[in-house]
Scaffold this motif. Structure first.
Motif, short mmCIF file in Angstrom:
data_model
loop_
_atom_site.label_atom_id
_atom_site.label_comp_id
_atom_site.label_asym_id
_atom_site.label_seq_id
_atom_site.Cartn_x
_atom_site.Cartn_y
_atom_site.Cartn_z
N HIS A 275 0.83 -1.21 0.00
CA HIS A 275 0.00 0.00 0.00
C HIS A 275 0.86 1.25 0.00
N ASN B 130 2.53 3.94 3.19
CA ASN B 130 1.89 3.88 4.51
C ASN B 130 2.97 3.99 5.60
N LEU C 156 -3.61 3.01 15.04
CA LEU C 156 -3.97 3.88 13.91
C LEU C 156 -3.54 3.26 12.59
N HIS C 157 -2.73 2.20 12.66
CA HIS C 157 -2.23 1.53 11.44
C HIS C 157 -2.71 0.08 11.50
N LYS D 291 -12.21 7.67 18.24
CA LYS D 291 -12.06 7.17 16.87
C LYS D 291 -12.65 5.77 16.80
N LEU D 292 -13.45 5.52 15.81
CA LEU D 292 -13.97 4.16 15.63
C LEU D 292 -12.97 3.35 14.82
N GLY E 203 -11.03 0.83 12.51
CA GLY E 203 -11.38 0.22 11.23
C GLY E 203 -12.10 1.18 10.30
N PHE E 204 -12.20 2.44 10.70
CA PHE E 204 -12.85 3.45 9.84
C PHE E 204 -11.89 4.60 9.56
N GLY E 205 -12.04 5.16 8.36
CA GLY E 205 -11.24 6.31 7.97
C GLY E 205 -9.95 5.88 7.30
N HIS E 206 -9.37 6.80 6.57
CA HIS E 206 -8.09 6.51 5.91
C HIS E 206 -7.45 7.82 5.47
N ARG E 207 -6.15 7.90 5.58
CA ARG E 207 -5.46 9.12 5.18
C ARG E 207 -5.65 9.42 3.69
N ARG F 194 -10.20 -2.20 -0.87
CA ARG F 194 -10.01 -3.57 -0.39
C ARG F 194 -11.17 -4.02 0.51
N ILE G 160 -17.78 8.67 6.79
CA ILE G 160 -16.47 8.01 6.96
C ILE G 160 -16.69 6.52 6.69
N ASN H 183 -12.08 0.97 6.46
CA ASN H 183 -10.86 0.57 5.74
C ASN H 183 -10.77 -0.96 5.81
N ARG I 189 2.31 -8.20 4.51
CA ARG I 189 2.96 -6.92 4.18
C ARG I 189 4.49 -7.05 4.08
C1 SDX Z 1 -4.15 1.06 7.81
O1 SDX Z 1 -1.88 4.46 5.10
C2 SDX Z 1 -2.18 3.27 4.71
O2 SDX Z 1 -2.19 2.96 3.56
C3 SDX Z 1 -2.47 2.31 5.87
C4 SDX Z 1 -3.15 0.99 5.47
C5 SDX Z 1 -2.15 0.07 4.72
O3 SDX Z 1 -2.62 -0.81 3.99
O4 SDX Z 1 -0.95 0.19 4.96
O5 SDX Z 1 -4.30 1.21 4.66
C6 SDX Z 1 -3.59 0.17 6.74
O6 SDX Z 1 -3.39 1.53 8.62
C7 SDX Z 1 -5.63 1.43 7.78
C8 SDX Z 1 -6.05 2.46 8.88
C9 SDX Z 1 -6.35 1.75 10.19
N1 SDX Z 1 -6.64 2.66 11.28
C10 SDX Z 1 -7.85 2.78 11.86
O7 SDX Z 1 -8.84 2.18 11.44
C11 SDX Z 1 -7.92 3.66 13.08
C12 SDX Z 1 -9.12 4.59 13.01
N2 SDX Z 1 -8.91 5.54 11.94
C13 SDX Z 1 -8.46 6.81 12.22
O8 SDX Z 1 -7.89 7.13 13.42
C14 SDX Z 1 -8.00 7.64 11.01
O9 SDX Z 1 -9.02 7.64 10.06
C15 SDX Z 1 -6.66 7.30 10.36
C16 SDX Z 1 -5.54 7.19 11.37
C17 SDX Z 1 -6.74 6.01 9.56
C18 SDX Z 1 -6.31 8.45 9.37
O10 SDX Z 1 -6.06 9.59 10.09
P1 SDX Z 1 -5.93 11.04 9.46
O11 SDX Z 1 -5.75 11.00 8.01
O12 SDX Z 1 -4.89 11.75 10.28
O13 SDX Z 1 -7.35 11.66 9.74
P2 SDX Z 1 -7.84 12.42 11.02
O14 SDX Z 1 -7.62 11.59 12.23
O15 SDX Z 1 -7.21 13.79 11.02
O16 SDX Z 1 -9.38 12.53 10.75
C19 SDX Z 1 -9.97 13.53 9.92
C20 SDX Z 1 -11.39 13.74 10.42
C21 SDX Z 1 -11.42 14.12 11.88
O17 SDX Z 1 -12.59 14.88 12.08
P3 SDX Z 1 -12.50 16.47 12.29
O18 SDX Z 1 -11.65 16.67 13.51
O19 SDX Z 1 -11.87 17.02 11.04
O20 SDX Z 1 -13.93 16.86 12.50
O21 SDX Z 1 -12.13 12.52 10.34
C22 SDX Z 1 -12.48 12.06 11.64
C23 SDX Z 1 -11.56 12.80 12.58
O22 SDX Z 1 -12.11 12.91 13.85
N3 SDX Z 1 -12.20 10.62 11.68
C24 SDX Z 1 -12.81 9.76 12.46
C25 SDX Z 1 -12.24 8.53 12.17
N4 SDX Z 1 -11.30 8.69 11.22
C26 SDX Z 1 -11.29 9.97 10.93
N5 SDX Z 1 -13.76 9.89 13.38
C27 SDX Z 1 -14.15 8.79 14.03
N6 SDX Z 1 -13.63 7.57 13.79
C28 SDX Z 1 -12.68 7.43 12.86
N7 SDX Z 1 -12.17 6.24 12.63
#
Ligand code: SDX
Length: 384
Positions: free
Chosen positions: A191, A194, A225-226, A266-267, A269-273, A281, A320, A323, A350
């Protein structure tokens, strides 16, 4: 006081290098020119591993040789085996989690790999194949040790995925379970930049060795977060289940989520950079996992029903999307895999992406050393 130059927090949107290995876009995910849905439907994990490591699709002879090379490297050297004998106690005493054990085992493997200090392309490919072959055995032996059982030796006649499941349990998986595992490994393999892959490139950009890069990458992947999100997503669903009781009452699920939103949690398994409209996927793994759940019975179907309600509320109220780690948690649970092994299994896949990136870094290296905006105190005298 001068204001700090602007920067992108978390390096969001920053192009930090070039790669021929993978392209992550809103509209597609491509490994060396092949779309992820195409690979998930038509390629085995071994074929995808070859594609990532070597750069092209293998022909029949190349694939046979690659698979034979992996099979020949499945067993572990004595120092790694000795360490793994202690792993059950470490995990059961809660002084370590499986990702810590795997990280240390890979680091010990470096001590006995004859190519450890050699960063030449041929040596790097040999090391990549050894790590790819041995990581499932490390996971299997660790799980055996956690359960107080004898180590299950790898079987030469099984695929990478089937052998991984076999070593963890001592039972040969069904063809359906093997297929689900194989597709999950294809989806997890690579990916682009990452956090863990970037870590591995920073480490090996100093001309440090592949084992160092992979050890650091495992440390980075562990975080929630990853990669740690696949375990955290399942833990979250278990928490919801405990709080709402055995039935999937939508009002109670909504209430649970509104409380989480109010607490700014943060929930998992949701959201992605990168993906803002959904992870390519996730639906592929969700469909397979749901099918496995339907074959396994009511308890598992209810888990997927719960996950789908959570997903709908997230999409409707927050826009949101899940992922890959969200369906992964439910899918591995359905397969009976212990939750703390979900992220180690992510590593088992990976490792291919990391190794490909490390080889690309070594082949065209420049030290990775960005600047940082200083925000500390203004100049002052020690004797003031
Ligand atoms: C992986 O990068 C890759 O490619 C990674 C990956 C790979 O294959 O290598 O795809 C694998 O790591 C997937 C991601 C797994 N992580 C999670 O599921 C943890 C929960 N997700 C988040 O914490 C978050 O979405 C991230 C860490 C994945 C991304 O973080 P960002 O890009 O820094 O985004 P952010 O935290 O700044 O969120 C932006 C907004 C915020 O709201 P506002 O403050 O702007 O109002 O979205 C909200 C966040 O609060 N938000 C969420 C959320 N994810 C984003 N709110 C609630 N739950 C969430 N999961």
């Amino acid at each position: 006081m001068t204001s700090a130059p602007t920067h992108a927090k978390g390096l969001e949107g920053v192009i930090a290098g070039e790669t021929e290995i993978c392209n992550v876009e809103q509209t597609s995910l491509i490994y060396r020119g092949y779309e992820i849905a195409d690979l998930a439907a038509n390629a085995t994990f071994e074929e995808v591993a070859y594609l990532l490591l070597v750069g092209s699709k293998p022909n029949a002879d190349e694939l046979a040789k690659f698979k034979a090379d992996l099979v020949a490297e499945r067993s572990l050297p004595a120092p790694v085996v000795e360490f793994l004998k202690t792993s059950g106690d470490l995990v059961n005493n809660q002084s370590a989690v499986p990702m810590d054990i795997l990280r240390t085992a890979v680091s010990i493997q470096a001590h006995v790999d004859p190519d450890c200090q050699d960063n030449a392309p041929e040596a790097n490919l040999r090391k990549a194949k050894r790590l790819l072959a041995k990581i499932p055995t490390i996971i299997g032996h660790m799980q055996n040790s956690i359960e107080g059982k004898d180590f299950v030796a790898p079987r030469d006649d099984l695929s990478h995925s089937a052998n991984l499941l076999y070593m963890m349990t001592g039972s040969e998986p069904t063809p359906e379970a093997e297929k689900v595992m194989d597709v999950s490994l294809v989806l997890y393999a690579e990916h682009d930049y990452n956090a863990s892959t970037f870590t591995s490139r920073v480490i090996t950009g100093t001309l440090a060795d592949m084992h160092g890069g992979v050890t650091g990458a495992i440390a980075a992947l562990k975080g929630k977060l990853h990669g740690g999100a696949n375990e955290a997503a399942m833990d979250m669903l278990s928490d919801i289940r405990n709080d709402i009781g055995p039935e999937n009452d939508t009002a109670k699920i909504t209430e649970w989520m509104h409380k989480a939103f109010a607490e700014k949690r943060k929930l998992m398994g949701f959201g992605h950079r990168v993906y803002k409209n959904g992870d390519h996927r996730a639906p592929i793994l969700h469909a397979l996992g749901r099918k496995a759940a339907e074959a396994r019975g009511e308890e598992f179907v209810k888990l997927f029903d719960l996950g789908e309600t959570v997903q709908k509320i997230m999409e409707d109220e927050k826009t949101i999307y899940p992922n890959v780690d969200f369906p992964c948690g439910m899918t591995y649970f359905t397969m009976g895999i212990p939750v703390p092994q979900y992220t180690p299994i992510f590593v088992a896949s990976r490792i291919t992406g990391w190794a490909a990136h490390i080889m690309e870094q070594h082949a065209n290296n420049r030290l990775i050393r960005p600047r940082v905006a200083y925000t500390g105190p203004a100049l002052r005298n020690w004797n003031d």
